[in-house]
Scaffold this motif. Structure first.
Motif, mmCIF file in Angstrom:
data_model
loop_
_atom_site.group_PDB
_atom_site.id
_atom_site.type_symbol
_atom_site.label_atom_id
_atom_site.label_comp_id
_atom_site.label_asym_id
_atom_site.label_seq_id
_atom_site.Cartn_x
_atom_site.Cartn_y
_atom_site.Cartn_z
ATOM 1 N N ALA A 51 0.827 -1.211 0.000
ATOM 2 C CA ALA A 51 0.000 0.000 0.000
ATOM 3 C C ALA A 51 0.860 1.260 0.000
ATOM 4 C CB ALA A 51 -0.932 -0.011 1.214
ATOM 5 N N ASP A 52 1.955 1.246 0.756
ATOM 6 C CA ASP A 52 2.863 2.401 0.756
ATOM 7 C C ASP A 52 3.416 2.657 -0.644
ATOM 8 O OD1 ASP A 52 2.526 2.776 3.464
ATOM 9 O OD2 ASP A 52 4.451 1.876 4.038
ATOM 10 N N LEU A 53 3.793 1.583 -1.337
ATOM 11 C CA LEU A 53 4.294 1.742 -2.702
ATOM 12 C C LEU A 53 3.211 2.289 -3.616
ATOM 13 C CD1 LEU A 53 6.338 -1.561 -2.875
ATOM 14 C CD2 LEU A 53 7.292 0.703 -3.312
ATOM 15 N N ALA A 54 1.997 1.784 -3.470
ATOM 16 C CA ALA A 54 0.907 2.267 -4.311
ATOM 17 C C ALA A 54 0.623 3.744 -4.055
ATOM 18 C CB ALA A 54 -0.346 1.426 -4.086
ATOM 19 N N ARG A 55 0.658 4.150 -2.782
ATOM 20 C CA ARG A 55 0.435 5.564 -2.478
ATOM 21 C C ARG A 55 1.534 6.440 -3.060
ATOM 22 N NH1 ARG A 55 -2.199 3.503 2.293
ATOM 23 N NH2 ARG A 55 -0.200 3.137 3.328
ATOM 24 N N ALA A 56 2.715 5.865 -3.289
ATOM 25 C CA ALA A 56 3.814 6.589 -3.925
ATOM 26 C C ALA A 56 3.730 6.548 -5.448
ATOM 27 C CB ALA A 56 5.149 6.006 -3.463
ATOM 28 N N GLY A 57 2.662 5.960 -5.979
ATOM 29 C CA GLY A 57 2.454 5.965 -7.411
ATOM 30 C C GLY A 57 2.946 4.733 -8.131
ATOM 31 N N VAL A 58 3.178 3.643 -7.387
ATOM 32 C CA VAL A 58 3.775 2.440 -7.951
ATOM 33 C C VAL A 58 2.814 1.262 -7.782
ATOM 34 C CG1 VAL A 58 5.734 0.846 -7.805
ATOM 35 C CG2 VAL A 58 6.089 3.297 -7.367
ATOM 36 N N THR A 59 2.545 0.544 -8.867
ATOM 37 C CA THR A 59 1.758 -0.679 -8.777
ATOM 38 C C THR A 59 2.584 -1.754 -8.084
ATOM 39 O OG1 THR A 59 0.449 -0.206 -10.743
ATOM 40 C CG2 THR A 59 0.662 -2.517 -10.117
ATOM 41 N N ALA A 60 2.036 -2.369 -7.046
ATOM 42 C CA ALA A 60 2.751 -3.363 -6.250
ATOM 43 C C ALA A 60 2.027 -4.696 -6.327
ATOM 44 C CB ALA A 60 2.863 -2.904 -4.794
ATOM 45 N N LEU A 61 2.741 -5.724 -6.782
ATOM 46 C CA LEU A 61 2.168 -7.067 -6.889
ATOM 47 C C LEU A 61 2.982 -8.008 -6.027
ATOM 48 C CD1 LEU A 61 -0.014 -8.765 -8.355
ATOM 49 C CD2 LEU A 61 1.703 -9.260 -10.119
ATOM 50 N N CYS A 62 2.313 -8.676 -5.056
ATOM 51 C CA CYS A 62 2.991 -9.491 -4.049
ATOM 52 C C CYS A 62 2.857 -10.980 -4.367
ATOM 53 C CB CYS A 62 2.393 -9.246 -2.662
ATOM 54 S SG CYS A 62 2.465 -7.554 -2.101
ATOM 55 N N TRP A 63 3.976 -11.641 -4.418
ATOM 56 C CA TRP A 63 4.036 -13.099 -4.546
ATOM 57 C C TRP A 63 3.594 -13.748 -3.239
ATOM 58 C CZ3 TRP A 63 8.737 -15.939 -2.612
ATOM 59 C CH2 TRP A 63 8.714 -17.305 -2.942
ATOM 60 N N ASP A 64 2.916 -14.870 -3.348
ATOM 61 C CA ASP A 64 2.486 -15.642 -2.178
ATOM 62 C C ASP A 64 3.328 -16.918 -2.104
ATOM 63 O OD1 ASP A 64 1.306 -17.079 -0.186
ATOM 64 O OD2 ASP A 64 -0.677 -17.190 -1.111
ATOM 65 N N PRO A 65 4.378 -16.937 -1.290
ATOM 66 C CA PRO A 65 5.271 -18.108 -1.276
ATOM 67 C C PRO A 65 4.613 -19.373 -0.760
ATOM 68 C CG PRO A 65 5.861 -16.584 0.486
ATOM 69 C CD PRO A 65 4.849 -15.890 -0.373
ATOM 70 N N TRP A 66 3.570 -19.235 0.070
ATOM 71 C CA TRP A 66 2.980 -20.418 0.727
ATOM 72 C C TRP A 66 1.633 -20.802 0.152
ATOM 73 C CZ3 TRP A 66 7.466 -21.052 1.936
ATOM 74 C CH2 TRP A 66 8.232 -20.170 2.696
ATOM 75 N N HIS A 67 1.184 -20.095 -0.891
ATOM 76 C CA HIS A 67 -0.065 -20.431 -1.570
ATOM 77 C C HIS A 67 -1.250 -20.456 -0.595
ATOM 78 C CE1 HIS A 67 2.399 -22.651 -4.929
ATOM 79 N NE2 HIS A 67 2.736 -21.380 -4.758
ATOM 80 N N GLY A 68 -1.329 -19.434 0.209
ATOM 81 C CA GLY A 68 -2.474 -19.295 1.115
ATOM 82 C C GLY A 68 -2.101 -18.907 2.531
ATOM 83 N N PRO A 69 -1.358 -19.736 3.254
ATOM 84 C CA PRO A 69 -1.043 -19.410 4.651
ATOM 85 C C PRO A 69 -0.209 -18.134 4.778
ATOM 86 C CG PRO A 69 -0.638 -21.733 4.203
ATOM 87 C CD PRO A 69 -0.886 -21.088 2.879
ATOM 88 N N SER A 70 -0.412 -17.434 5.869
ATOM 89 C CA SER A 70 0.396 -16.261 6.219
ATOM 90 C C SER A 70 0.322 -16.078 7.727
ATOM 91 C CB SER A 70 -0.127 -15.003 5.513
ATOM 92 O OG SER A 70 -1.325 -14.545 6.140
ATOM 93 N N THR A 71 1.025 -15.106 8.234
ATOM 94 C CA THR A 71 0.966 -14.834 9.672
ATOM 95 C C THR A 71 -0.415 -14.376 10.110
ATOM 96 O OG1 THR A 71 1.985 -12.712 9.111
ATOM 97 C CG2 THR A 71 3.401 -14.376 10.150
ATOM 98 N N ASP A 72 -1.290 -14.041 9.177
ATOM 99 C CA ASP A 72 -2.666 -13.684 9.549
ATOM 100 C C ASP A 72 -3.412 -14.870 10.157
ATOM 101 O OD1 ASP A 72 -2.174 -11.193 8.527
ATOM 102 O OD2 ASP A 72 -3.435 -11.432 6.752
ATOM 103 N N ASP A 73 -3.063 -16.092 9.721
ATOM 104 C CA ASP A 73 -3.852 -17.252 10.141
ATOM 105 C C ASP A 73 -3.025 -18.492 10.466
ATOM 106 O OD1 ASP A 73 -2.983 -18.112 7.635
ATOM 107 O OD2 ASP A 73 -4.901 -17.721 6.655
ATOM 108 N N THR A 74 -1.695 -18.374 10.412
ATOM 109 C CA THR A 74 -0.842 -19.551 10.559
ATOM 110 C C THR A 74 0.320 -19.247 11.507
ATOM 111 O OG1 THR A 74 -1.363 -20.179 8.274
ATOM 112 C CG2 THR A 74 0.552 -21.252 9.292
#
Length: 240
Positions: A51-74
Motif C-alpha cells: 500500500a505504501d508503494l501504491a500511495r507513492a504511485g507504484v503498482t505493487a504485486l505481491c508473490w504468495d510463497p505459501w499459496h495461502g497461509p500467512s501470519t494472519d492465520d498460521t
C-alpha cells in the motif's frame, strides 16, 4: 523528496492459478514493483508495504510463497517448516509469472523487485537473471554463511550479474547472515560494470528488522524508520 499520496485500490488476485496481492494507484501506473515477502507470506505488514508503494504511485504485486497461509492465520513455526521446503527454481518461476503480469495485463512499463529475508535472497537471484528489471532491493537478505539444503542457487554469483541499480540493507547484529556473507554480497554488487550499488548497514539492528514483530527492540524500529522512506524514493527514482 517529492511527496505523493495517491488514492489506491487493493485486492487479492489470481495470476495463472497463483495467489497474489495487488495494490495500485487509482487509474493504474506505468511504474511497478514485484514484492517477494519474508516468511510471513502475504501477511498484514507485507500488504502495508504494498500500500505504501501504491500511495507513492507504484503498482505493487505481491508473490504468495505459501499459496495461502500467512501470519494472519498460521503460526510462524508452521511457516518456518514451509520455508525449508521452498524450491529456488519453483519460486523464481512463480515470480517470473507475476512479473509478466505486471508488464502485461497491469500495463507497467518499468518494474523492479523488492524482497525481505527469504525474498531478499530471491530478489538478488532474480535480479541476476532478469534483464528487464529497473531495480533490485534486498532487505536483510537471508544468505547464510553455509547455504541451507534447499538453497540450490548461488545468491552471490547471481548478484554479480545484476545489471539494474541495486539497494541492499544489512543489519550488523544479523545472527543468520554473518558479516563475511554480507561482505561477499557487497563485493559482488560493487564489482559490477553497470548499475549503481547502494548498500546500507544498520549497527546493532537484527535480521528482519523491518518486521514489526521485532520493533520491541528500538534499534530495529529506528532502522526501519530510517530505511523505508529511502527505499520508497529509490523505487520512485528508478521506475520513473
Amino acid at each position: 523528496m517529492a511527496q505523493e499520496n495517491h488514492e489506491i485500490s487493493t485486492s487479492m488476485v489470481t495470476v495463472r492459478e497463483l495467489n497474489a496481492y495487488l495494490a495500485r494507484p487509482a487509474g493504474g501506473s506505468e511504474r511497478g514493483m514485484l514484492l517477494l515477502p519474508m516468511v510471513t507470506g502475504i501477511g498484514e505488514q507485507v500488504r502495508e508495504f504494498a500500500a505504501d508503494l501504491a500511495r507513492a504511485g507504484v503498482t505493487a504485486l505481491c508473490w504468495d510463497p505459501w499459496h495461502g497461509p500467512s501470519t494472519d492465520d498460521t503460526p510462524r513455526e508452521r511457516l518456518m517448516e514451509l520455508l525449508t521446503q521452498l524450491d529456488d527454481e519453483v519460486a523464481l518461476a512463480e515470480a517470473g509469472q507475476l512479473l509478466e503480469h505486471l508488464f502485461g495485463e497491469l500495463g507497467v512499463t518499468r518494474a523492479g523487485v523488492i524482497g525481505w529475508c527469504l525474498g531478499g535472497r530471491l530478489a538478488l537471484i532474480l535480479g541476476g537473471r532478469e534483464r528487464r528489471l529497473a531495480n533490485v532491493v534486498a532487505y536483510h537478505p537471508t544468505v547464510p554463511g553455509t547455504p541451507a539444503p534447499n538453497h540450490t542457487l548461488d545468491a552471490v554469483e547471481h548478484t554479480r550479474r545484476i545489471a539494474a541499480p541495486a539497494m541492499m540493507l544489512y543489519p550488523t547484529a544479523d545472527t543468520l547472515v554473518p558479516w563475511e556473507s554480507f561482505a561477499r554480497l557487497q563485493e559482488a554488487l560493487q564489482s559490477r560494470a553497470d548499475g549503481a550499488s547502494i548498500v546500507h548497514t544498520y549497527p546493532r539492528a537484527e535480521h528482519g528488522f523491518s518486521d514489526r514483530s521485532r520493533h520491541g527492540n528500538e534499534v530495529n524500529a529506528a532502522a526501519y524508520a530510517v530505511s523505508w522512506p529511502q527505499v520508497l524514493e529509490f523505487v520512485r527514482a528508478t521506475t520513473g
